[in-house]
Design a protein around this motif. Structure first.
Motif, PDB file in Angstrom:
ATOM      1  N   PRO A  55      -2.152 -13.757  -5.629  1.00  0.00           N
ATOM      2  CA  PRO A  55      -1.680 -12.361  -5.312  1.00  0.00           C
ATOM      3  C   PRO A  55      -2.056 -11.604  -4.031  1.00  0.00           C
ATOM      4  N   GLU A  56      -3.214 -12.005  -3.612  1.00  0.00           N
ATOM      5  CA  GLU A  56      -3.604 -11.443  -2.362  1.00  0.00           C
ATOM      6  C   GLU A  56      -3.028 -12.127  -1.183  1.00  0.00           C
ATOM      7  N   SER A  57      -2.728 -13.429  -1.114  1.00  0.00           N
ATOM      8  CA  SER A  57      -1.986 -14.481  -0.299  1.00  0.00           C
ATOM      9  C   SER A  57      -0.606 -13.723  -0.193  1.00  0.00           C
ATOM     10  N   ILE A  58      -0.242 -13.576  -1.436  1.00  0.00           N
ATOM     11  CA  ILE A  58       1.402 -12.792  -1.387  1.00  0.00           C
ATOM     12  C   ILE A  58       1.339 -11.447  -0.626  1.00  0.00           C
ATOM     13  N   ASP A  59       0.578 -10.539  -1.015  1.00  0.00           N
ATOM     14  CA  ASP A  59       0.579  -9.025  -0.455  1.00  0.00           C
ATOM     15  C   ASP A  59       0.374  -9.317   1.317  1.00  0.00           C
ATOM     16  N   LYS A  60      -0.666 -10.210   1.436  1.00  0.00           N
ATOM     17  CA  LYS A  60      -0.899 -10.355   2.938  1.00  0.00           C
ATOM     18  C   LYS A  60       0.603 -10.835   3.699  1.00  0.00           C
ATOM     19  N   ALA A  61       1.071 -11.878   3.238  1.00  0.00           N
ATOM     20  CA  ALA A  61       2.310 -12.228   4.012  1.00  0.00           C
ATOM     21  C   ALA A  61       3.340 -11.403   3.850  1.00  0.00           C
ATOM     22  N   ILE A  62       3.712 -10.531   2.753  1.00  0.00           N
ATOM     23  CA  ILE A  62       4.886  -9.539   2.698  1.00  0.00           C
ATOM     24  C   ILE A  62       4.504  -8.476   3.727  1.00  0.00           C
ATOM     25  N   SER A  63       3.269  -8.058   3.745  1.00  0.00           N
ATOM     26  CA  SER A  63       2.899  -6.961   4.547  1.00  0.00           C
ATOM     27  C   SER A  63       2.971  -7.195   6.028  1.00  0.00           C
ATOM     28  N   GLU A  64       2.590  -8.450   6.312  1.00  0.00           N
ATOM     29  CA  GLU A  64       2.772  -8.917   7.641  1.00  0.00           C
ATOM     30  C   GLU A  64       4.480  -8.991   8.244  1.00  0.00           C
ATOM     31  N   ILE A  65       5.213  -9.536   7.323  1.00  0.00           N
ATOM     32  CA  ILE A  65       6.641  -9.405   7.650  1.00  0.00           C
ATOM     33  C   ILE A  65       7.125  -7.927   7.628  1.00  0.00           C
ATOM     34  N   VAL A  66       6.727  -7.201   6.872  1.00  0.00           N
ATOM     35  CA  VAL A  66       7.078  -5.759   7.092  1.00  0.00           C
ATOM     36  C   VAL A  66       6.875  -5.226   8.201  1.00  0.00           C
ATOM     37  N   ALA A  67       5.378  -5.543   8.667  1.00  0.00           N
ATOM     38  CA  ALA A  67       4.983  -4.949   9.809  1.00  0.00           C
ATOM     39  C   ALA A  67       5.742  -5.399  11.087  1.00  0.00           C
ATOM     40  N   LEU A  68       6.232  -6.796  10.977  1.00  0.00           N
ATOM     41  CA  LEU A  68       6.946  -7.285  12.051  1.00  0.00           C
ATOM     42  C   LEU A  68       8.673  -6.698  12.065  1.00  0.00           C
ATOM     43  N   GLU A  69       9.109  -6.767  10.978  1.00  0.00           N
ATOM     44  CA  GLU A  69      10.702  -6.420  10.839  1.00  0.00           C
ATOM     45  C   GLU A  69      10.783  -4.996  10.467  1.00  0.00           C
ATOM     46  N   GLY A  70       9.991  -4.415   9.788  1.00  0.00           N
ATOM     47  CA  GLY A  70      10.349  -3.077   9.343  1.00  0.00           C
ATOM     48  C   GLY A  70      10.824  -3.179   7.966  1.00  0.00           C
ATOM     49  N   HIS A  71      11.208  -4.247   7.325  1.00  0.00           N
ATOM     50  CA  HIS A  71      12.037  -4.120   5.932  1.00  0.00           C
ATOM     51  C   HIS A  71      12.369  -5.677   5.389  1.00  0.00           C
ATOM     52  N   THR A 101       2.700 -21.225 -11.391  1.00  0.00           N
ATOM     53  CA  THR A 101       3.585 -21.291  -9.977  1.00  0.00           C
ATOM     54  C   THR A 101       4.996 -21.068 -10.381  1.00  0.00           C
ATOM     55  N   ASN A 102       5.416 -21.445 -11.392  1.00  0.00           N
ATOM     56  CA  ASN A 102       6.943 -21.299 -11.748  1.00  0.00           C
ATOM     57  C   ASN A 102       7.504 -20.114 -12.369  1.00  0.00           C
ATOM     58  N   PHE A 103       6.247 -19.174 -13.058  1.00  0.00           N
ATOM     59  CA  PHE A 103       6.554 -17.973 -13.657  1.00  0.00           C
ATOM     60  C   PHE A 103       5.835 -16.804 -13.101  1.00  0.00           C
ATOM     61  N   TYR A 104       4.540 -16.857 -13.399  1.00  0.00           N
ATOM     62  CA  TYR A 104       3.700 -15.846 -12.997  1.00  0.00           C
ATOM     63  C   TYR A 104       3.896 -15.722 -11.289  1.00  0.00           C
ATOM     64  N   GLY A 105       3.804 -16.653 -10.515  1.00  0.00           N
ATOM     65  CA  GLY A 105       4.091 -16.656  -9.058  1.00  0.00           C
ATOM     66  C   GLY A 105       5.296 -15.901  -8.687  1.00  0.00           C
ATOM     67  N   PRO A 106       6.504 -16.199  -9.119  1.00  0.00           N
ATOM     68  CA  PRO A 106       7.662 -15.353  -8.618  1.00  0.00           C
ATOM     69  C   PRO A 106       7.677 -13.851  -9.176  1.00  0.00           C
ATOM     70  N   ILE A 107       6.917 -13.555 -10.314  1.00  0.00           N
ATOM     71  CA  ILE A 107       6.656 -12.350 -10.779  1.00  0.00           C
ATOM     72  C   ILE A 107       5.986 -11.588  -9.759  1.00  0.00           C
ATOM     73  N   HIS A 108       4.701 -12.304  -9.309  1.00  0.00           N
ATOM     74  CA  HIS A 108       3.830 -11.616  -8.514  1.00  0.00           C
ATOM     75  C   HIS A 108       4.451 -11.127  -6.988  1.00  0.00           C
ATOM     76  N   VAL A 109       5.392 -12.124  -6.609  1.00  0.00           N
ATOM     77  CA  VAL A 109       5.983 -11.940  -5.413  1.00  0.00           C
ATOM     78  C   VAL A 109       7.349 -10.639  -5.636  1.00  0.00           C
ATOM     79  N   MET A 110       7.691 -10.592  -6.482  1.00  0.00           N
ATOM     80  CA  MET A 110       8.521  -9.502  -6.936  1.00  0.00           C
ATOM     81  C   MET A 110       7.792  -8.338  -6.820  1.00  0.00           C
ATOM     82  N   ALA A 156      15.751  -8.651 -17.928  1.00  0.00           N
ATOM     83  CA  ALA A 156      15.172  -7.343 -18.260  1.00  0.00           C
ATOM     84  C   ALA A 156      14.758  -6.735 -16.999  1.00  0.00           C
ATOM     85  N   PHE A 157      14.251  -7.405 -15.894  1.00  0.00           N
ATOM     86  CA  PHE A 157      13.696  -6.921 -14.532  1.00  0.00           C
ATOM     87  C   PHE A 157      14.952  -6.115 -13.930  1.00  0.00           C
TER      88      PHE A 157
END
Length: 269
Positions: A55-71, A101-110, A156-157
């Motif tokens: 999860p920490e790797s996911i959060d870092k990557a997404i925050s970096e992309i948002v910092a670059l692109e704004g969205h 990888t196949n289930f918890y991973g996508p949930i963390h990214v979402m 459900a999501f």
């Protein structure tokens, strides 16, 4: 302004095909890989470091992309691994890893991307599942289970997040010509195993199906169409006609008749 698309597992196979196609259509694409420094080939979109099991790797990557692109406008949850073997002989650690990888991973990214999408009042999430997730396939039961879990959770999501202007859908591919076999965990065909002959034959058949699979560009075009669709469907299937028809048969045939059809297909007693 170009839409920003994040594709997990974007350095090979279906993910790479989606990234290349969307880039050619003018989207701003970011792909991900656990180890982008090891990738030697050139891409027409950037590959960022992201491990869906951390999860920490996911959060870092997404925050970096948002910092670059704004969205981030679109998330394509594509990262995944294959796993085969008799359930009885598949190590529990490998079963856990497949679900991580196949289930918890996508949930963390979402979970990580949703606050940004909610703030901007829009977003689209496309989860790559599998036609195998619609049925329990012999010697692929764990893989089927991971993809089925993601399919059902998405149902459900999407109802929970639609109030925020966020659209969510599944797209289930059949067999495509990718390198999934190379990265798939195969429980070994043990010489003294009671499953030796049946599993060995089924494993060879599964590998043949992937080798003879369709061009991943077909999946890329389907994903692009979904991105450009307002209010997409809950489920999409992309694959050979027989593979898609197998889902229809599962729905209409008696359980034991459908099971017999699968046993005959895989030449199992």
């Amino acid at each position: 302004m170009s839409k920003v698309v994040l594709i997990t597992g974007g350095s090979s196979g279906i993910g790479k095909a989606i990234g290349e196609y969307l880039s050619s259509k003018g989207y701003k694409v970011y792909g991900t890989s656990r180890n982008p420094d090891r990738i030697k080939e050139k891409f027409n979109f950037p590959i960022v470091a992201l491990d869906v099991t951390k999860p920490e790797s996911i959060d870092k990557a997404i925050s970096e992309i948002v910092a670059l692109e704004g969205h981030i406008d679109v998330l394509v949850n594509n990262a995944g691994i294959g796993i085969t073997g008799p359930v009885e002989e598949t190590p529990t650690d490998e079963i856990r890893n497949a679900f991580e990888t196949n289930f918890y991973g996508p949930i963390h990214v979402m979970k990580s991307v949703l606050p940004y999408m909610r703030k901007q009042g829009s977003g689209k999430i496309i989860n790559i599942t599998s036609i195998a997730g619609y049925m329990g396939l012999p010697y692929r039961g764990i893989y089927s289970a991971t993809k089925a879990a993601l399919e059902i959770t998405t149902e459900a999501f999407r109802m929970e997040t639609r109030q925020f202007g966020i659209e969510m859908t599944n797209i289930a591919p059949g067999d495509f010509a990718t390198n999934i076999v190379a990265g798939r965990y195969h429980a070994p065909v043990l010489a003294n195993s009671p499953y030796k002959d049946a599993y060995g034959r089924t494993l060879a058949m599964m590998n043949e199906h992937v080798d003879a699979g369709e061009n991943p560009v077909k999946m890329a075009k389907a994903v692009c169409k979904i991105i450009e669709t307002t209010n997409p469907k809950i489920h999409y299937k992309v694959g050979a006609p027989l593979q898609k028809f197998s889902i229809v048969l599962k729905r209409i045939l008696p359980d034991k008749m459908y099971e017999r059809m699968l046993l005959n297909h895989y030449k199992l007693k």
